[in-house]
Design a protein around this motif. Structure first.
Motif, PDB file in Angstrom:
ATOM      1  N   ILE A  97      43.245  48.068  37.827  1.00  0.00           N
ATOM      2  CA  ILE A  97      42.167  47.192  37.331  1.00  0.00           C
ATOM      3  C   ILE A  97      41.007  47.980  36.724  1.00  0.00           C
ATOM      4  N   SER A 117      50.056  43.241  45.668  1.00  0.00           N
ATOM      5  CA  SER A 117      48.847  43.064  46.481  1.00  0.00           C
ATOM      6  C   SER A 117      49.135  42.010  47.552  1.00  0.00           C
ATOM      7  N   GLU A 118      48.196  41.895  48.465  1.00  0.00           N
ATOM      8  CA  GLU A 118      48.394  41.010  49.624  1.00  0.00           C
ATOM      9  C   GLU A 118      48.772  39.581  49.205  1.00  0.00           C
ATOM     10  N   GLY A 119      48.061  39.080  48.201  1.00  0.00           N
ATOM     11  CA  GLY A 119      48.258  37.686  47.786  1.00  0.00           C
ATOM     12  C   GLY A 119      49.580  37.437  47.071  1.00  0.00           C
ATOM     13  N   HIS A 171      38.506  42.759  43.335  1.00  0.00           N
ATOM     14  CA  HIS A 171      39.123  43.784  42.478  1.00  0.00           C
ATOM     15  C   HIS A 171      38.822  45.190  42.991  1.00  0.00           C
ATOM     16  N   ASP A 189      42.138  47.170  31.599  1.00  0.00           N
ATOM     17  CA  ASP A 189      43.026  46.125  32.145  1.00  0.00           C
ATOM     18  C   ASP A 189      42.320  44.767  32.136  1.00  0.00           C
ATOM     19  N   THR A 230      35.104  37.787  43.099  1.00  0.00           N
ATOM     20  CA  THR A 230      36.256  38.341  42.375  1.00  0.00           C
ATOM     21  C   THR A 230      36.054  39.827  42.103  1.00  0.00           C
ATOM     22  N   TYR A 240      38.551  30.105  40.054  1.00  0.00           N
ATOM     23  CA  TYR A 240      37.751  30.846  39.067  1.00  0.00           C
ATOM     24  C   TYR A 240      37.655  30.047  37.756  1.00  0.00           C
ATOM     25  N   LYS A 292      43.631  30.105  44.215  1.00  0.00           N
ATOM     26  CA  LYS A 292      42.388  30.888  44.180  1.00  0.00           C
ATOM     27  C   LYS A 292      42.016  31.237  42.738  1.00  0.00           C
ATOM     28  N   THR A 293      43.021  31.623  41.957  1.00  0.00           N
ATOM     29  CA  THR A 293      42.753  31.959  40.567  1.00  0.00           C
ATOM     30  C   THR A 293      42.234  30.736  39.832  1.00  0.00           C
ATOM     31  N   THR A 353      43.314  41.149  30.126  1.00  0.00           N
ATOM     32  CA  THR A 353      43.414  39.821  30.735  1.00  0.00           C
ATOM     33  C   THR A 353      42.478  38.835  30.034  1.00  0.00           C
ATOM     34  N   ARG A 398      47.512  31.969  46.071  1.00  0.00           N
ATOM     35  CA  ARG A 398      46.912  32.891  45.103  1.00  0.00           C
ATOM     36  C   ARG A 398      46.632  32.175  43.781  1.00  0.00           C
ATOM     37  N   VAL A 427      41.061  45.904  45.813  1.00  0.00           N
ATOM     38  CA  VAL A 427      42.430  46.181  45.348  1.00  0.00           C
ATOM     39  C   VAL A 427      42.538  47.618  44.829  1.00  0.00           C
ATOM     40  N   ASN A 484      50.539  44.604  39.872  1.00  0.00           N
ATOM     41  CA  ASN A 484      49.406  44.579  40.806  1.00  0.00           C
ATOM     42  C   ASN A 484      49.385  43.287  41.607  1.00  0.00           C
TER      43      ASN A 484
HETATM   44  C1  HEM Z   1      42.215  38.800  42.342  1.00  0.00           C
HETATM   45  C2  HEM Z   1      40.433  36.817  38.292  1.00  0.00           C
HETATM   46  C3  HEM Z   1      41.722  40.767  35.864  1.00  0.00           C
HETATM   47  C4  HEM Z   1      44.592  41.929  39.583  1.00  0.00           C
HETATM   48  C5  HEM Z   1      41.552  37.969  41.481  1.00  0.00           C
HETATM   49  C6  HEM Z   1      40.874  36.755  41.833  1.00  0.00           C
HETATM   50  C7  HEM Z   1      40.440  36.184  40.695  1.00  0.00           C
HETATM   51  C8  HEM Z   1      40.774  37.044  39.599  1.00  0.00           C
HETATM   52  C9  HEM Z   1      39.708  34.874  40.555  1.00  0.00           C
HETATM   53  C10 HEM Z   1      40.670  36.247  43.248  1.00  0.00           C
HETATM   54  C11 HEM Z   1      41.691  35.269  43.626  1.00  0.00           C
HETATM   55  C12 HEM Z   1      42.946  35.885  44.089  1.00  0.00           C
HETATM   56  O1  HEM Z   1      42.939  36.579  45.098  1.00  0.00           O
HETATM   57  O2  HEM Z   1      43.930  35.653  43.421  1.00  0.00           O
HETATM   58  C13 HEM Z   1      40.568  37.754  37.284  1.00  0.00           C
HETATM   59  C14 HEM Z   1      40.008  37.644  35.951  1.00  0.00           C
HETATM   60  C15 HEM Z   1      40.347  38.768  35.265  1.00  0.00           C
HETATM   61  C16 HEM Z   1      41.146  39.567  36.172  1.00  0.00           C
HETATM   62  C17 HEM Z   1      39.205  36.451  35.451  1.00  0.00           C
HETATM   63  C18 HEM Z   1      40.023  39.183  33.863  1.00  0.00           C
HETATM   64  C19 HEM Z   1      39.367  38.475  32.957  1.00  0.00           C
HETATM   65  C20 HEM Z   1      42.672  41.384  36.646  1.00  0.00           C
HETATM   66  C21 HEM Z   1      43.480  42.490  36.218  1.00  0.00           C
HETATM   67  C22 HEM Z   1      44.304  42.799  37.259  1.00  0.00           C
HETATM   68  C23 HEM Z   1      43.994  41.909  38.335  1.00  0.00           C
HETATM   69  C24 HEM Z   1      43.399  43.134  34.866  1.00  0.00           C
HETATM   70  C25 HEM Z   1      45.338  43.877  37.349  1.00  0.00           C
HETATM   71  C26 HEM Z   1      45.706  44.684  36.388  1.00  0.00           C
HETATM   72  C27 HEM Z   1      44.158  41.216  40.652  1.00  0.00           C
HETATM   73  C28 HEM Z   1      44.664  41.393  42.001  1.00  0.00           C
HETATM   74  C29 HEM Z   1      43.952  40.505  42.818  1.00  0.00           C
HETATM   75  C30 HEM Z   1      43.054  39.794  41.937  1.00  0.00           C
HETATM   76  C31 HEM Z   1      45.745  42.360  42.423  1.00  0.00           C
HETATM   77  C32 HEM Z   1      44.027  40.361  44.331  1.00  0.00           C
HETATM   78  C33 HEM Z   1      45.010  39.393  44.810  1.00  0.00           C
HETATM   79  C34 HEM Z   1      45.172  39.505  46.311  1.00  0.00           C
HETATM   80  O3  HEM Z   1      44.283  39.132  47.054  1.00  0.00           O
HETATM   81  O4  HEM Z   1      46.185  39.987  46.690  1.00  0.00           O
HETATM   82  N1  HEM Z   1      41.452  38.143  40.109  1.00  0.00           N
HETATM   83  N2  HEM Z   1      41.251  38.931  37.382  1.00  0.00           N
HETATM   84  N3  HEM Z   1      42.998  41.065  37.933  1.00  0.00           N
HETATM   85  N4  HEM Z   1      43.197  40.253  40.654  1.00  0.00           N
HETATM   86 FE1  HEM Z   1      42.172  39.632  39.050  1.00  0.00          FE
END
Ligand code: HEM
Length: 403
Positions: A217, A149-151, A192, A221, A188, A165, A161-162, A225, A158, A195, A145
């Motif tokens: 997601i 995804s875009e990021g 999601h 899932d 966030t 959080y 950004k994470t 995480t 990316r 996405v 994923n």
């Molecule tokens: C985006 C946190 C679970 C896939 C984000 C972002 C945060 C974040 C802070 C926004 C920043 C960014 O764009 O990177 C979390 C947390 C999770 C969690 C704290 C669980 C405790 C998941 C899971 C998946 C997932 C389980 C996939 C199976 C993604 C994707 C993006 C994203 C694909 C978008 C990135 C983009 O903009 O291309 N998540 N996430 N996340 N997350 Fe999560």
């Protein structure tokens, strides 16, 4: 759930500090009696997404409103800020309902967690950064994923950004009006939901995803995480003999319970105790860990990012430390190069460093300054992103990675 051999699951589980791993051939069997809802049902969390949020994001994306929302969100940062003006009415109504702590949030526990995070900060940077961050690349769905995804095409921003959080979650005022975490969680959660609508339109993602992952997601899932973050970190701190009172451990879990709620996870999936969390992790996380081409690539990029700053150690040492945290099975999957001399130093020096820091040993190890510089270097790497002008706000994507 993939049918992995019990021996392999036990090996990985032991390396990650998750003892007593369940039989992976059995279906999801985690009863909600161990959840904060304290009901007694067994619901498959991989069939649950975010009904409150997903349809709203479909509308916003299809009406071309996300760029305007991202602009309006730039100034919406503090939990105590008024909701941004100039956003669609439906989003305002949604935020009025969701931009708040759950009724069961306990401010005393959240304050205790904040103090705990402060005291643990050096260990937390290391464990979240080099442990959880790299573990996410052997969680197949997450790796695919994130990659498609875009990021995924711009991993540096990316990762930044994470980190936003994690930094907002661990700040002393995270849940207070001056903190950012409730707002960051909402952004966030909306990301999601976007996405979930966007990724199924990606031919690249569709070509590699498993049959059951037709909408990404799910609650399942997100729980996985969480275990790669909170449950993993808690287990490592325990196994390293770090001093933690029962109240601190409970507070650290409570912080994660609130965080999961804010990401849209149902209360009947959120573990009520660390024992329940470990049991859930045994079903949900350990049996699913596996390498993917996307994950191998992402791990290399992420470890390369941390190598860009001087941690006072060699690249080989840094890779070996990731192996030390995650086990050699994971290290081999990710093709992390071996550096046996560094490994020998880590095996002996890290426990001695921790024992000295925690006051359980009065002997200062000869490798103390090596580990101290390393752990401080990792912390600075993250802190620089969190506090400098390069602080990277979370934005909702409007497309997927091109290829
Ligand atoms: C985006 C946190 C679970 C896939 C984000 C972002 C945060 C974040 C802070 C926004 C920043 C960014 O764009 O990177 C979390 C947390 C999770 C969690 C704290 C669980 C405790 C998941 C899971 C998946 C997932 C389980 C996939 C199976 C993604 C994707 C993006 C994203 C694909 C978008 C990135 C983009 O903009 O291309 N998540 N996430 N996340 N997350 Fe999560």
């Amino acid at each position: 759930m993939q049918n992995l051999s019990r021996r392999r699951v036990l090996t990985i589980g032991a390396a990650l500090g998750l003892v007593g791993v369940a039989d992976p051939s059995k279906a999801w069997a985690w009863s909600s009696s161990g959840s904060i809802a304290a009901t007694d049902t067994v619901t498959d969390p991989w069939g649950v997404w975010d009904d409150a949020t997903d349809p709203l994001l479909v509308d916003l994306l299809e009406n071309g409103q996300i760029p305007g929302v991202n602009t309006a969100f730039e100034k919406w940062v503090d939990n105590g800020d008024a909701l941004p003006s100039g956003i669609p009415a439906a989003l305002t109504t949604y935020l009025q309902a969701h931009n708040r702590l759950p009724s069961w949030a306990d401010q005393t526990k959240l304050d205790r967690a904040a103090q705990f995070n402060k005291r643990m900060s050096m260990y937390l940077f290391l464990l979240y950064g080099l442990g959880s961050g790299i573990m996410s690349t052997v969680i197949p769905r997450e790796a695919r994923n994130v990659y498609w995804s875009e990021g995924g095409a711009v991993m540096k921003s990316r990762a930044a950004k994470t980190f936003t959080y994690g930094y907002d979650l661990s700040a002393v005022d995270a849940f207070k009006p001056t903190g950012h975490f409730v707002v960051t969680s909402n952004k966030t959660r909306l990301t999601h939901a976007a996405v979930r609508h966007l990724l199924p339109q990606s031919p690249h993602w569709r070509a590699v995803t498993d049959d059951q992952d037709f909408i990404p997601i799910s609650n399942g899932d997100i729980l996985i995480t969480f275990h790669s973050l909170g449950t993993f970190v808690h287990g490592k701190l325990k196994s390293w003999g770090i001093r933690m009172s029962a109240a601190e451990e409970e507070a650290f879990l409570h912080m994660w319970q609130v965080a999961l709620h804010l990401l849209g996870v149902r209360d009947d999936f959120i573990p009520a105790t660390w024992a329940a969390a470990r049991a859930q992790s045994q079903y949900a996380l350990t049996p699913l860990l596996a390498p993917t081409p996307e994950g191998i690539d992402l791990a290399d990029i992420l470890l390369g990012l941390t190598s860009q700053v001087d941690l006072g150690v060699t690249k080989g040492f840094q890779r070996e430390f990731a192996r030390y945290l995650l086990g050699d099975q994971v290290g081999n999957w990710l093709r992390l190069p071996r550096d046996y001399a560094s490994r020998a130093i880590i095996e002996v020096g890290w426990p001695a460093y921790v024992a000295f820091r925690e006051g359980t040993s009065g002997i200062i190890p000869t490798t103390y300054s090596l580990f101290d510089q390393f752990i401080r270097g990792v912390a600075m790497l993250f802190l620089n992103n969190g506090t400098s002008a390069t602080y990277t706000p979370i934005t909702i994507p409007t497309g997927n990675r091109a290829g």
